[in-house]
Design an enzyme around this catalytic site. Structure first.
Site, mmCIF file in Angstrom:
data_model
loop_
_atom_site.group_PDB
_atom_site.id
_atom_site.type_symbol
_atom_site.label_atom_id
_atom_site.label_comp_id
_atom_site.label_asym_id
_atom_site.label_seq_id
_atom_site.Cartn_x
_atom_site.Cartn_y
_atom_site.Cartn_z
ATOM 1 C CD GLU A 35 -47.326 11.560 58.303
ATOM 2 O OE1 GLU A 35 -46.256 11.149 57.845
ATOM 3 O OE2 GLU A 35 -47.464 12.017 59.453
ATOM 4 N NE ARG A 260 -37.240 10.172 47.900
ATOM 5 C CZ ARG A 260 -38.288 10.248 48.726
ATOM 6 N NH1 ARG A 260 -38.715 9.193 49.341
ATOM 7 N NH2 ARG A 260 -38.866 11.390 48.950
ATOM 8 C CE LYS A 270 -45.547 14.116 52.744
ATOM 9 N NZ LYS A 270 -46.648 13.209 53.107
#
Ligand code: ATP
Ligand code: MG
Length: 559
Positions: A35, A260, A270
């Site tokens: 994104e 992750r 982020k």
């Protein structure tokens, strides 16, 4: 494992199995779907290496797809940086750069189909009400009072939503699934929300935007992705993606979830990284202390080192936290092979060689990289006036200090044996050492074979150029800055994580390097030229120190 071993992991096992059973006719097609709401970080690098790496290993394809469904948070700046970062890491999506927004028309058509089938409805509840109605893991949800609107009414309202007749948040389109499902994601998830904001690709065309959970599976299906690889938190979303695709009766990719990456002394989200930037705690997304790919690039991490790090950590189903030292170890390893060696003095102390004539230069032939003969040699000027590192001298040395001291002979790297004869002081400060060379020791060894215990680096004061050197430590003082109860991660930003040395003296060859070029300063570490350099001023980043704290850590752990 060494770097020639092909990686093996549970994801590749699944692909092998699919290939054996002919599930996708032997096709392997992955995607990396960022994104554009921030810069990529080292966690994304893991996903990039996995997705593009698999495509490479299986002669398949990997798409780069921007998940641009939220115009409020996304921007062209982020898009550009992501493109640059993926390329820099060494991967190629060929002509397959896609956008979620490429599919907005198709998604809307499918949403209309859902409404027509009675599988979706327009809801008037506010975001807070929707949350209240949803219940929680132990409480079943309640149906919205608007859930049973007629197909006609829903179609009309949806069209009005799209036409911009309602304000932000006034209405949503929701899938009609099951408000009592044990899977919270199946409790009538939102498919569209109203956001009156221009989109960087579609401009003002849309004021309703698809939710990630509605959009993502459709995008994978449209692109005929075979293996849709994502992080573990999406495991619970999978039944919803399946439900959407089943209802549409369209192509199904196989979703595979992996753990992750978490790293010590790092935050990996982020949102948090953006806070650091917005609050001015770092100089930008590409601050060399940031775990972003652009920060690491600026700091001097080679892309091959990042790829090797990702290979070494592998992929697994269970979350854990990797030591930052492993990443640094991979950087050191790569730079040890590839970086040219130079000499630079970060904290200069003047040295005068009293038996070497003023104005004369002895050009020493110096090997550029002992690990790589093809890197050749260069000339390094030795003169009467030199600088050494202040730390390499002690007037009154303790037992284990073997470097320079009054009356002691040491080797000046690549040059001569030098003895300190006199210490010059102003007030109490040492300002200069008066020394003598043994003229017969040119190259660094005495003909009589006598040994010296220490070799130090130096530069010619007559030739050295000034440089600013930036030394970096971990950005945070805590191993897990985001996991400290009752504290904000920003409380743990280390105010000493950047140390600037203004008047460093470096050998003249450094002038010829370009921004980003990496090299070693002998005995000090690996460095690179920073983009803040100008024609008349050089700024250098320390990429990583020489000492391998990872090897030490492993020894401590008994490995
Ligand atoms: P963040 O939580 O940092 O905002 P994100 O998951 O929202 O990250 P996306 O742009 O949606 O960021 O991520 C693109 C891809 O990168 C996704 O497939 C995601 O699973 C993967 N990814 C993100 N963070 C990590 C991580 N720490 N380790 C491995 N993969 C990651
Ligand atoms: Mg995300």
């Amino acid at each position: 494992m060494d770097s020639t071993d092909a990686p093996h992991d549970f994801v590749r096992d699944i692909i092998d199995h699919d290939n054996e059973t002919g599930k996708y006719d032997g096709r392997v097609h992955t995607r990396f779907p960022p994104e554009p709401n921030g810069y990529l970080h080292i966690g994304h690098a893991k996903s990039i290496c996995l997705n593009f790496g698999i495509a490479k290993d299986y002669q398949g394809k990997c798409n780069l797809r921007f998940d641009d469904t939220n115009p409020l948070k996304e921007s062209e700046e982020y898009v550009k940086s992501i493109i640059e970062d993926v390329k820099w890491l060494g991967f190629d999506w060929e002509n397959r750069l896609f956008w979620s927004s490429d599919y907005f028309d198709q998604m809307y058509e499918w949403a209309v189909d859902f409404v027509k089938k009675g599988k979706a409805y327009v809801d008037d509840l506010s975001a807070d009400e929707i949350k209240d109605y949803r219940g929680d893991v132990v409480t079943p949800g309640k149906n919205s009072p608007h859930r049973d609107r007629s197909v006609e009414e829903n179609l009309e309202l949806l069209e009005k939503m799209r036409a911009g007749e309602f304000g932000n948040g006034e209405k949503t389109l929701r899938a009609k699934i099951d408000m009592t499902s044990s899977n919270m994601y199946l409790r009538d998830p939102i498919m569209y929300r109203i956001v009156h904001a221009p989109h960087h690709n579609t401009g003002d065309k849309w004021c309703i935007y698809p939710m990630y959970d509605w959009a993502h599976g459709l995008e994978d299906s449209i692109e005929t992705i075979t293996h849709s690889i994502c992080t573990l938190e999406f495991e619970n979303h999978r039944p919803l993606y399946d439900w959407f695709l089943d209802e549409l009766g369209v192509y199904h990719p196989q979703q595979i979830e992996f753990a992750r990456l978490n790293l010590t002394y790092t935050v990996m989200s982020k949102r948090m990284l953006k806070e650091l930037v917005d609050d001015g705690l770092v100089t930008g997304w590409d601050d060399p202390r940031m775990p972003t790919i652009s920060g690491m690039r600026r700091r001097g991490y080679p892309p091959a080192a990042i790829r090797e790090f990702c290979r070494r950590i592998g992929v697994a189903k269970k979350e854990n936290t990797i030591a930052l030292q492993l990443l640094e170890h991979c950087v050191r390893d790569e730079l040890n092979r590839s970086a040219l060696r130079y000499m630079g003095v970060l904290n200069p102390l003047k040295v005068t060689i009293t038996n070497f004539p003023e104005g004369e230069t002895d050009e020493m032939d110096v090997i550029n990289n002992p690990e790589d003969e093809s890197a050749g040699t260069r000339k390094v000027p030795f003169t009467r006036n030199l600088y050494i590192e202040r730390d390499d001298f002690m007037e009154d040395p303790p037992k284990k200090f073997f470097r320079m001291a009054p009356g002691r002979e040491v080797r000046f790297r690549n040059a001569y044996l030098v003895t300190c004869k006199e210490v010059v002081k102003e007030e109490d400060e040492i300002v200069e050492l008066l020394c003598e060379v043994d003229p017969d020791s040119r190259g660094g060894d005495a003909p009589d074979g006598r040994r010296v215990k220490s070799t130090i680096h130096w530069v010619s004061a007559d030739h050295a150029i000034d440089a600013e050197v930036r030394l970096y430590n971990t950005l945070f003082t805590e191993e897990d800055p985001a996991g400290q109860k009752g504290k904000n991660f920003k409380d743990f930003v280390d105010p000493n994580s950047l140390e600037v040395r203004k008047s460093c003296k470096v050998e003249p060859a450094i002038k010829d390097l370009k921004v980003q070029d990496g090299f070693q300063f002998e005995r000090l570490g690996y460095f690179c030229i920073d983009q803040d350099s100008a024609d008349d001023s050089i700024v250098i980043n320390r990429t990583v120190t020489l000492r391998d704290t990872w090897a030490k850590l492993q020894k401590k752990m008994g490995k």
